[in-house]
Design a protein around this motif. Structure first.
Motif, PDB file in Angstrom:
ATOM      1  N   HIS A   1       3.072   5.511  -5.914  1.00 50.76           N
ATOM      2  CA  HIS A   1       2.797   5.536  -7.356  1.00 50.76           C
ATOM      3  C   HIS A   1       1.678   6.518  -7.689  1.00 50.76           C
ATOM      4  O   HIS A   1       1.739   7.232  -8.699  1.00 50.76           O
ATOM      5  N   GLU A   2       0.646   6.563  -6.836  1.00 46.72           N
ATOM      6  CA  GLU A   2      -0.539   7.367  -7.135  1.00 46.72           C
ATOM      7  C   GLU A   2      -0.382   8.825  -6.724  1.00 46.72           C
ATOM      8  O   GLU A   2      -0.951   9.716  -7.346  1.00 46.72           O
ATOM      9  N   ALA A   3       0.356   9.078  -5.644  1.00 46.31           N
ATOM     10  CA  ALA A   3       0.458  10.445  -5.112  1.00 46.31           C
ATOM     11  C   ALA A   3       1.256  11.333  -6.062  1.00 46.31           C
ATOM     12  O   ALA A   3       2.330  10.959  -6.518  1.00 46.31           O
ATOM     13  N   GLN A   4       0.732  12.507  -6.335  1.00 43.79           N
ATOM     14  CA  GLN A   4       1.409  13.450  -7.220  1.00 43.79           C
ATOM     15  C   GLN A   4       2.328  14.393  -6.458  1.00 43.79           C
ATOM     16  O   GLN A   4       3.209  15.011  -7.053  1.00 43.79           O
ATOM     17  N   THR A   5       2.128  14.504  -5.144  1.00 43.05           N
ATOM     18  CA  THR A   5       2.937  15.414  -4.344  1.00 43.05           C
ATOM     19  C   THR A   5       3.383  14.710  -3.067  1.00 43.05           C
ATOM     20  O   THR A   5       2.832  13.685  -2.675  1.00 43.05           O
ATOM     21  N   LEU A   6       4.375  15.292  -2.395  1.00 40.91           N
ATOM     22  CA  LEU A   6       4.838  14.764  -1.119  1.00 40.91           C
ATOM     23  C   LEU A   6       3.717  14.816  -0.086  1.00 40.91           C
ATOM     24  O   LEU A   6       3.566  13.914   0.739  1.00 40.91           O
ATOM     25  N   GLN A   7       2.904  15.865  -0.136  1.00 44.91           N
ATOM     26  CA  GLN A   7       1.781  15.984   0.797  1.00 44.91           C
ATOM     27  C   GLN A   7       0.799  14.830   0.619  1.00 44.91           C
ATOM     28  O   GLN A   7       0.364  14.212   1.593  1.00 44.91           O
ATOM     29  N   ALA A   8       0.449  14.532  -0.631  1.00 46.09           N
ATOM     30  CA  ALA A   8      -0.483  13.428  -0.890  1.00 46.09           C
ATOM     31  C   ALA A   8       0.114  12.096  -0.454  1.00 46.09           C
ATOM     32  O   ALA A   8      -0.586  11.232   0.067  1.00 46.09           O
ATOM     33  N   LEU A   9       1.417  11.923  -0.648  1.00 41.62           N
ATOM     34  CA  LEU A   9       2.085  10.697  -0.228  1.00 41.62           C
ATOM     35  C   LEU A   9       1.998  10.528   1.280  1.00 41.62           C
ATOM     36  O   LEU A   9       1.665   9.444   1.781  1.00 41.62           O
ATOM     37  N   CYS A  10       2.285  11.588   2.021  1.00 40.93           N
ATOM     38  CA  CYS A  10       2.259  11.508   3.483  1.00 40.93           C
ATOM     39  C   CYS A  10       0.856  11.212   4.000  1.00 40.93           C
ATOM     40  O   CYS A  10       0.678  10.469   4.976  1.00 40.93           O
ATOM     41  N   THR A  11      -0.158  11.786   3.357  1.00 42.33           N
ATOM     42  CA  THR A  11      -1.538  11.500   3.753  1.00 42.33           C
ATOM     43  C   THR A  11      -1.853  10.027   3.538  1.00 42.33           C
ATOM     44  O   THR A  11      -2.499   9.383   4.390  1.00 42.33           O
ATOM     45  N   GLY A  12      -1.396   9.459   2.416  1.00 47.50           N
ATOM     46  CA  GLY A  12      -1.626   8.045   2.150  1.00 47.50           C
ATOM     47  C   GLY A  12      -0.911   7.156   3.147  1.00 47.50           C
ATOM     48  O   GLY A  12      -1.463   6.155   3.620  1.00 47.50           O
ATOM     49  N   ILE A  13       0.326   7.499   3.494  1.00 50.01           N
ATOM     50  CA  ILE A  13       1.089   6.723   4.468  1.00 50.01           C
ATOM     51  C   ILE A  13       0.412   6.755   5.828  1.00 50.01           C
ATOM     52  O   ILE A  13       0.314   5.746   6.525  1.00 50.01           O
ATOM     53  N   ARG A  14      -0.069   7.941   6.208  1.00 51.03           N
ATOM     54  CA  ARG A  14      -0.754   8.058   7.498  1.00 51.03           C
ATOM     55  C   ARG A  14      -1.972   7.145   7.548  1.00 51.03           C
ATOM     56  O   ARG A  14      -2.240   6.496   8.563  1.00 51.03           O
ATOM     57  N   SER A  15      -2.707   7.063   6.461  1.00 51.29           N
ATOM     58  CA  SER A  15      -3.884   6.195   6.406  1.00 51.29           C
ATOM     59  C   SER A  15      -3.491   4.734   6.620  1.00 51.29           C
ATOM     60  O   SER A  15      -4.154   4.000   7.363  1.00 51.29           O
TER      61      SER A  15
ATOM     62  N   ARG B   1       0.821  -1.213   0.000  1.00 48.91           N
ATOM     63  CA  ARG B   1       0.000   0.000   0.000  1.00 48.91           C
ATOM     64  C   ARG B   1       0.853   1.261   0.000  1.00 48.91           C
ATOM     65  O   ARG B   1       0.466   2.271  -0.594  1.00 48.91           O
ATOM     66  N   ILE B   2       2.006   1.216   0.669  1.00 50.61           N
ATOM     67  CA  ILE B   2       2.905   2.371   0.635  1.00 50.61           C
ATOM     68  C   ILE B   2       3.453   2.558  -0.774  1.00 50.61           C
ATOM     69  O   ILE B   2       3.542   3.677  -1.282  1.00 50.61           O
ATOM     70  N   SER B   3       3.802   1.445  -1.425  1.00 50.26           N
ATOM     71  CA  SER B   3       4.268   1.522  -2.819  1.00 50.26           C
ATOM     72  C   SER B   3       3.159   2.052  -3.725  1.00 50.26           C
ATOM     73  O   SER B   3       3.409   2.856  -4.624  1.00 50.26           O
ATOM     74  N   GLU B   4       1.931   1.598  -3.465  1.00 45.69           N
ATOM     75  CA  GLU B   4       0.784   2.068  -4.241  1.00 45.69           C
ATOM     76  C   GLU B   4       0.564   3.560  -4.032  1.00 45.69           C
ATOM     77  O   GLU B   4       0.322   4.305  -4.991  1.00 45.69           O
ATOM     78  N   ALA B   5       0.679   3.994  -2.765  1.00 44.87           N
ATOM     79  CA  ALA B   5       0.518   5.425  -2.467  1.00 44.87           C
ATOM     80  C   ALA B   5       1.596   6.248  -3.153  1.00 44.87           C
ATOM     81  O   ALA B   5       1.348   7.339  -3.672  1.00 44.87           O
TER      82      ALA B   5
ATOM     83  N   ILE C   1       8.529   0.037   8.345  1.00 42.60           N
ATOM     84  CA  ILE C   1       7.729   1.036   7.632  1.00 42.60           C
ATOM     85  C   ILE C   1       8.508   2.343   7.512  1.00 42.60           C
ATOM     86  O   ILE C   1       8.528   2.975   6.453  1.00 42.60           O
ATOM     87  N   ALA C   2       9.185   2.759   8.594  1.00 44.98           N
ATOM     88  CA  ALA C   2       9.952   4.009   8.566  1.00 44.98           C
ATOM     89  C   ALA C   2      11.034   3.950   7.495  1.00 44.98           C
ATOM     90  O   ALA C   2      11.281   4.936   6.783  1.00 44.98           O
ATOM     91  N   ALA C   3      11.686   2.789   7.360  1.00 46.61           N
ATOM     92  CA  ALA C   3      12.726   2.638   6.340  1.00 46.61           C
ATOM     93  C   ALA C   3      12.136   2.726   4.933  1.00 46.61           C
ATOM     94  O   ALA C   3      12.700   3.380   4.043  1.00 46.61           O
ATOM     95  N   GLN C   4      10.967   2.085   4.733  1.00 44.34           N
ATOM     96  CA  GLN C   4      10.326   2.130   3.426  1.00 44.34           C
ATOM     97  C   GLN C   4       9.836   3.546   3.113  1.00 44.34           C
ATOM     98  O   GLN C   4       9.979   4.037   1.989  1.00 44.34           O
TER      99      GLN C   4
END
Length: 412
Positions: free
Chosen positions: A135-149, A129-133, A237-240
């Motif tokens: 791939h899908e996230a266009q910005t660092l902000q969107a990536l962090c939101t996905g990781i938090r989820s 799911r982190i890899s998926e996030a 997870i932190a390393a990934q």
């Protein structure tokens, strides 16, 4: 000859790695095998005579009681899974096989610890799911939101904070992306991370020995505490996350450099023309007005020649920042090359408002600038063009504003 093995039954039962429970219809434990100590940290003597409900994870209590009622009505369970609480406070995932002995009015069950299996599945799913996030996230902000989820699903009743290290200022900041309204200030988070507690973990996000930031996760005081397995999963997870964030930052930097000036960070010529075309289409549809300002720094070459190119670069950086400060967020400031800048003013109401904007820019740009230990003053030449009065296309407006700027310079 028939051999009576019944005296061996208690020993055989206690040799089984899974835990055997016998519970009466009131929910009281009447027998438990010695494997309970490995499973939940209690000895048989501590558990016998107590209610099984005492050990069930609060979030799984209702569905566990419902399953027990089904077993007591004659429906065998062979794959029921829930969570219990270990004596030290952490959650244990248990897979049950249970049946009801009507003649004795007892519920007999075998419990298997599947925590390691579930954790392995969670680790695999989290990585996917982190890899998926990523791939899908266009910005660092969107990536962090996905990781938090992802992380907050793995650890219910938790709050994740991602802090990012600024290598230039050596400070750690915690943006509240996806965590609005519950993100504490940086000092509070760092203080909690430094002191530590059973309900919080702080893990560095590291790539090739470079610390990108800090992952801090906190659980509610009523939630189960973090254990070694939780910490191991979160370290993974932190390393990934660190690897993905580094890659995302690099991608964002490349995209930024493709559309922005490398020295000042302003919009570059290419992106400026895109925004100008977009603004013109919008103004045409809505019968709006806009203005284009074209300006350069007077005697910039003299500063470059006398004080050096580094001082000239610092002057351009300062001019760019002042242009940002004195324009609206909706406006676009661009560096066209050298010491030439443009400003796109949208939704203007007339020439008076444009003249006021130009006067403000002139005033701010002529303030003293500290360069290499010296203080200098510079001025700018500026020209303006308005849509639709001075042109209806991007090229017409740029040409008009450029000509007006050189006209202003000739009058000096």
């Amino acid at each position: 000859m028939t051999i009576d093995f019944s005296p061996l039954y208690p020993k055989l039962v206690n040799l089984i790695l899974d835990t055997i429970f016998v519970v009466n219809e009131s929910g009281e434990i009447v027998f438990v095998s010695e494997a309970c100590h490995q499973l939940l940290g209690y000895s048989p003597e501590e558990m016998i005579g107590t209610s099984l409900v005492k050990y069930i994870h609060p979030e799984d209590l209702e569905r566990t009681l419902a399953a027990a009622r089904r077993v007591m009505s004659g429906h065998h369970h062979v794959d029921f899974e829930n969570r219990y609480l270990h004596k030290d406070g952490h959650a244990v995932n248990i897979l049950w096989s249970a049946r009801w002995a009507e003649e004795d009015r007892l519920r007999i069950a075998v419990a298997r610890d599947v925590t390691a299996l579930r954790r392995a599945n969670q680790t695999r799913d989290a990585l996917y799911r982190i890899s998926e996030a990523a791939h899908e996230a266009q910005t660092l902000q969107a990536l962090c939101t996905g990781i938090r989820s992802v992380v907050e699903e793995l650890f219910p009743e938790s709050c994740l904070h991602l802090g990012f290290n600024d290598p230039h200022t050596e400070t750690l900041t915690f943006p509240d992306w996806g965590n609005e309204g519950r993100c504490m200030d940086s000092e509070t988070l760092l203080a909690r991370a430094a002191t530590g507690s059973e309900n919080s973990l702080a893990l560095p996000m590291v790539v090739e020995k470079a610390v990108l930031g800090l992952l801090i996760i906190e659980r509610a005081a009523t939630a189960t505490v973090f254990n070694a397995a939780d910490q191991s999963l979160l370290e993974f997870i932190a390393a990934q996350v660190a690897t993905v964030i580094e890659r995302k930052r690099a991608d964002e930097n490349l995209r930024f450099l493709a559309h922005h000036d490398g020295l000042t960070g302003l919009t570059n010529r290419s992106l400026f023309y895109d925004r100008l075309e977009t603004a013109l289409r919008s103004a045409s549809r809505n019968e709006g007005r806009l203005a284009l300002l074209y300006l350069d720094v007077n005697e910039f070459k003299k500063i470059n020649d006398t004080m050096g190119h580094e001082a000239g670069d610092q002057l351009l950086i300062e001019m760019a920042q002042r242009l940002r400060d004195c324009t609206r967020e909706a406006d676009t400031v661009a560096r066209m090359g050298g010491d030439e800048f443009t400003v796109l003013l949208t939704d203007v109401h007339g020439r008076d408002s444009v003249e006021n904007a130009m006067a403000k820019i002139r005033e701010i740009l002529t303030l003293p600038v500290a360069l290499g230990g010296a203080t200098v003053r510079v001025s700018c030449s500026m020209g303006a063009a308005m849509y639709p009065e001075d042109g209806e296309t991007a090229s017409q407006l740029v040409s008009k504003a450029d000509s007006a700027m050189y006209g202003s310079k000739r009058q000096m």
